[in-house]
Motif scaffolding. Structure first.
Motif, PDB file in Angstrom:
ATOM      1  N   VAL A 224       0.838  -1.201   0.000  1.00  7.44           N
ATOM      2  CA  VAL A 224       0.000   0.000   0.000  1.00  7.44           C
ATOM      3  C   VAL A 224       0.876   1.255   0.000  1.00  7.44           C
ATOM      4  O   VAL A 224       0.616   2.206  -0.746  1.00  7.44           O
ATOM      5  CB  VAL A 224      -0.941  -0.002   1.223  1.00  7.44           C
ATOM      6  CG1 VAL A 224      -1.661   1.340   1.344  1.00  7.44           C
ATOM      7  CG2 VAL A 224      -1.956  -1.131   1.107  1.00  7.44           C
ATOM      8  N   MET A 225       1.916   1.262   0.828  1.00  2.00           N
ATOM      9  CA  MET A 225       2.815   2.420   0.876  1.00  2.00           C
ATOM     10  C   MET A 225       3.462   2.685  -0.474  1.00  2.00           C
ATOM     11  O   MET A 225       3.452   3.802  -0.983  1.00  2.00           O
ATOM     12  CB  MET A 225       3.897   2.195   1.938  1.00  2.00           C
ATOM     13  CG  MET A 225       3.447   2.390   3.355  1.00  2.00           C
ATOM     14  SD  MET A 225       4.841   2.338   4.517  1.00  2.00           S
ATOM     15  CE  MET A 225       5.374   0.640   4.335  1.00  2.00           C
ATOM     16  N   VAL A 226       4.033   1.632  -1.058  1.00  2.00           N
ATOM     17  CA  VAL A 226       4.744   1.787  -2.337  1.00  2.00           C
ATOM     18  C   VAL A 226       3.769   2.166  -3.447  1.00  2.00           C
ATOM     19  O   VAL A 226       4.031   3.066  -4.254  1.00  2.00           O
ATOM     20  CB  VAL A 226       5.502   0.489  -2.692  1.00  2.00           C
ATOM     21  CG1 VAL A 226       6.155   0.619  -4.066  1.00  2.00           C
ATOM     22  CG2 VAL A 226       6.548   0.178  -1.635  1.00  2.00           C
ATOM     23  N   GLY A 227       2.621   1.473  -3.500  1.00  4.80           N
ATOM     24  CA  GLY A 227       1.652   1.754  -4.552  1.00  4.80           C
ATOM     25  C   GLY A 227       1.092   3.163  -4.469  1.00  4.80           C
ATOM     26  O   GLY A 227       0.982   3.857  -5.484  1.00  4.80           O
ATOM     27  N   ALA A 228       0.736   3.611  -3.250  1.00  5.78           N
ATOM     28  CA  ALA A 228       0.201   4.962  -3.091  1.00  5.78           C
ATOM     29  C   ALA A 228       1.253   6.016  -3.411  1.00  5.78           C
ATOM     30  O   ALA A 228       0.942   7.061  -4.008  1.00  5.78           O
ATOM     31  CB  ALA A 228      -0.311   5.150  -1.666  1.00  5.78           C
ATOM     32  N   ASN A 229       2.497   5.743  -3.054  1.00  8.17           N
ATOM     33  CA  ASN A 229       3.575   6.694  -3.349  1.00  8.17           C
ATOM     34  C   ASN A 229       3.814   6.806  -4.854  1.00  8.17           C
ATOM     35  O   ASN A 229       4.018   7.908  -5.382  1.00  8.17           O
ATOM     36  CB  ASN A 229       4.854   6.258  -2.641  1.00  8.17           C
ATOM     37  CG  ASN A 229       5.969   7.274  -2.791  1.00  8.17           C
ATOM     38  OD1 ASN A 229       5.865   8.417  -2.366  1.00  8.17           O
ATOM     39  ND2 ASN A 229       7.063   6.866  -3.437  1.00  8.17           N
ATOM     40  N   GLN A 230       3.764   5.668  -5.551  1.00  5.57           N
ATOM     41  CA  GLN A 230       3.953   5.699  -7.003  1.00  5.57           C
ATOM     42  C   GLN A 230       2.812   6.454  -7.681  1.00  5.57           C
ATOM     43  O   GLN A 230       3.038   7.243  -8.616  1.00  5.57           O
ATOM     44  CB  GLN A 230       4.045   4.270  -7.558  1.00  5.57           C
ATOM     45  CG  GLN A 230       5.316   3.543  -7.155  1.00  5.57           C
ATOM     46  CD  GLN A 230       5.412   2.152  -7.755  1.00  5.57           C
ATOM     47  OE1 GLN A 230       6.472   1.508  -7.688  1.00  5.57           O
ATOM     48  NE2 GLN A 230       4.333   1.653  -8.335  1.00  5.57           N
ATOM     49  N   ALA A 231       1.589   6.223  -7.237  1.00  3.80           N
ATOM     50  CA  ALA A 231       0.444   6.927  -7.815  1.00  3.80           C
ATOM     51  C   ALA A 231       0.536   8.430  -7.551  1.00  3.80           C
ATOM     52  O   ALA A 231       0.239   9.251  -8.425  1.00  3.80           O
ATOM     53  CB  ALA A 231      -0.854   6.368  -7.239  1.00  3.80           C
ATOM     54  N   ARG A 232       0.972   8.794  -6.354  1.00  2.52           N
ATOM     55  CA  ARG A 232       1.111  10.214  -6.023  1.00  2.52           C
ATOM     56  C   ARG A 232       2.185  10.873  -6.874  1.00  2.52           C
ATOM     57  O   ARG A 232       2.019  12.006  -7.344  1.00  2.52           O
ATOM     58  CB  ARG A 232       1.449  10.366  -4.539  1.00  2.52           C
ATOM     59  CG  ARG A 232       1.476  11.804  -4.056  1.00  2.52           C
ATOM     60  CD  ARG A 232       1.945  11.899  -2.620  1.00  2.52           C
ATOM     61  NE  ARG A 232       3.288  11.360  -2.464  1.00  2.52           N
ATOM     62  CZ  ARG A 232       3.984  11.422  -1.331  1.00  2.52           C
ATOM     63  NH1 ARG A 232       3.447  11.969  -0.255  1.00  2.52           N
ATOM     64  NH2 ARG A 232       5.194  10.912  -1.259  1.00  2.52           N
ATOM     65  N   ASN A 233       3.299  10.162  -7.108  1.00  2.00           N
ATOM     66  CA  ASN A 233       4.366  10.719  -7.935  1.00  2.00           C
ATOM     67  C   ASN A 233       3.907  10.922  -9.374  1.00  2.00           C
ATOM     68  O   ASN A 233       4.298  11.904 -10.032  1.00  2.00           O
ATOM     69  CB  ASN A 233       5.591   9.785  -7.903  1.00  2.00           C
ATOM     70  CG  ASN A 233       6.284   9.810  -6.557  1.00  2.00           C
ATOM     71  OD1 ASN A 233       6.149  10.760  -5.781  1.00  2.00           O
ATOM     72  ND2 ASN A 233       7.024   8.747  -6.251  1.00  2.00           N
ATOM     73  N   ARG A 234       3.064   9.991  -9.878  1.00  2.00           N
ATOM     74  CA  ARG A 234       2.550  10.171 -11.225  1.00  2.00           C
ATOM     75  C   ARG A 234       1.623  11.371 -11.318  1.00  2.00           C
ATOM     76  O   ARG A 234       1.595  12.074 -12.323  1.00  2.00           O
ATOM     77  CB  ARG A 234       1.818   8.909 -11.693  1.00  2.00           C
ATOM     78  CG  ARG A 234       2.756   7.746 -12.026  1.00  2.00           C
ATOM     79  CD  ARG A 234       2.043   6.718 -12.895  1.00  2.00           C
ATOM     80  NE  ARG A 234       0.833   6.205 -12.245  1.00  2.00           N
ATOM     81  CZ  ARG A 234       0.832   5.144 -11.420  1.00  2.00           C
ATOM     82  NH1 ARG A 234       1.981   4.522 -11.145  1.00  2.00           N
ATOM     83  NH2 ARG A 234      -0.292   4.727 -10.880  1.00  2.00           N
ATOM     84  N   LEU A 235       0.857  11.610 -10.259  1.00  2.00           N
ATOM     85  CA  LEU A 235      -0.004  12.788 -10.240  1.00  2.00           C
ATOM     86  C   LEU A 235       0.822  14.070 -10.291  1.00  2.00           C
ATOM     87  O   LEU A 235       0.438  15.064 -10.943  1.00  2.00           O
ATOM     88  CB  LEU A 235      -0.868  12.799  -8.972  1.00  2.00           C
ATOM     89  CG  LEU A 235      -2.087  11.878  -8.952  1.00  2.00           C
ATOM     90  CD1 LEU A 235      -2.756  11.959  -7.590  1.00  2.00           C
ATOM     91  CD2 LEU A 235      -3.076  12.238 -10.041  1.00  2.00           C
ATOM     92  N   ARG A 236       1.953  14.080  -9.627  1.00  2.00           N
ATOM     93  CA  ARG A 236       2.786  15.278  -9.577  1.00  2.00           C
ATOM     94  C   ARG A 236       3.334  15.647 -10.947  1.00  2.00           C
ATOM     95  O   ARG A 236       3.449  16.838 -11.283  1.00  2.00           O
ATOM     96  CB  ARG A 236       3.949  15.066  -8.610  1.00  2.00           C
ATOM     97  CG  ARG A 236       3.541  15.072  -7.134  1.00  2.00           C
ATOM     98  CD  ARG A 236       4.720  14.772  -6.241  1.00  2.00           C
ATOM     99  NE  ARG A 236       4.359  14.899  -4.821  1.00  2.00           N
ATOM    100  CZ  ARG A 236       5.187  14.583  -3.829  1.00  2.00           C
ATOM    101  NH1 ARG A 236       6.414  14.138  -4.089  1.00  2.00           N
ATOM    102  NH2 ARG A 236       4.787  14.724  -2.574  1.00  2.00           N
ATOM    103  N   VAL A 237       3.653  14.631 -11.744  1.00  2.00           N
ATOM    104  CA  VAL A 237       4.205  14.902 -13.076  1.00  2.00           C
ATOM    105  C   VAL A 237       3.118  14.909 -14.149  1.00  2.00           C
ATOM    106  O   VAL A 237       3.390  15.081 -15.340  1.00  2.00           O
ATOM    107  CB  VAL A 237       5.300  13.881 -13.445  1.00  2.00           C
ATOM    108  CG1 VAL A 237       6.455  13.985 -12.475  1.00  2.00           C
ATOM    109  CG2 VAL A 237       4.745  12.478 -13.480  1.00  2.00           C
ATOM    110  N   GLY A 238       1.848  14.673 -13.704  1.00  2.00           N
ATOM    111  CA  GLY A 238       0.732  14.735 -14.628  1.00  2.00           C
ATOM    112  C   GLY A 238       0.604  13.584 -15.579  1.00  2.00           C
ATOM    113  O   GLY A 238       0.063  13.738 -16.678  1.00  2.00           O
TER     114      GLY A 238
END
Length: 240
Positions: A224-238
């Motif tokens: 959950v930590m890794v998956g949520a962090n990856q999704a958040r990083n993708r949101l940051r770069v659009g």
């Protein structure tokens, strides 16, 4: 003649900001859940490992009395009575944070309406389980020390009272466990699965599934930590 300026509706947080906030809460949920589980397991193994070592010092199993058994296990039960509410409290905080994240997402995605409601169920069930588990553990310790032996047959009034208390707390544990299971499936698992679908993140879906599988549930918070962090990083770069 002056024209009135129409009042503007209250500004709402953009969808991206809501997503980022919810994903951050999923990360914190994973961190706190992992800490609670790991600390709980380590302390439990240490306490009971020490208890069995102390019990072995009394001699063979045939020569060990109930009083000696309790003397060996008393520190373990006393330690568990402290660890259970602490670890349970950490888990409750983690679940509350995840629930807030789902309630945020339901504003922009109606698929999170059901999980956000069932998160309340799992928090209530978990609270009942923790409240029932502490006296349950204490009752087991008392039963061990008061159990009648061959040399002292019969059942004391204190032993009967302790046994009755154990039965009552067992019902409380059963009710809490049932609510926790329902909330786990309808809240945590369903919510994380739908989060994985929303953000196209497989690790979140795996973290949802592993949460209900013995032993693999230890890996679930990490996923959950890794998956949520990856999704958040993708949101940051659009790109998500």
């Amino acid at each position: 003649m002056t024209s009135e300026v129409p009042s503007e509706p209250a500004a709402q947080a953009p969808v991206g900001a809501i997503d980022a906030s919810a994903l951050q809460k999923m990360i914190w949920f994973g961190v706190l859940q992992l800490v609670g589980v790991v600390v709980g397991w380590i302390v439990s193994f240490y306490l009971f490992g020490t208890a069995f070592s102390n019990l072995a010092a009394f001699g063979t199993a045939k020569s060990v009395t109930s009083a000696q058994t309790m003397a060996a296990f008393r520190p373990a039960f006393r330690g568990l009575s402290f660890v259970i509410p602490v670890a349970g409290g950490v888990q409750m905080v983690a679940l509350a944070i995840l629930a807030i994240g789902f309630w945020q997402l339901r504003k922009v995605d109606r698929r999170f309406s059901v999980p956000s409601i069932f998160m309340i169920v799992i928090i209530i069930g978990g609270g009942l389980a923790v409240v029932g588990l502490v006296p349950f553990v204490a009752s087991i310790g008392s039963i061990i020390s008061q159990a009648p032996t061959v040399s002292t047959p019969g059942t004391s009034a204190t032993f009967s009272s302790t046994l009755a208390s154990l039965i009552v707390t067992s019902f409380l544990l059963a009710a809490g466990g049932l609510l926790t299971l329902i909330g786990l499936i309808g809240g945590q698992i369903l919510g994380l699965w739908r989060a994985g679908s929303r953000y196209k993140e497989t690790l979140l879906k795996l973290g949802a599934i592993f949460a209900i599988i013995p032993f693999l549930s230890l890996i679930a918070p990490v996923l959950v930590m890794v998956g949520a962090n990856q999704a958040r990083n993708r949101l940051r770069v659009g790109t998500g």
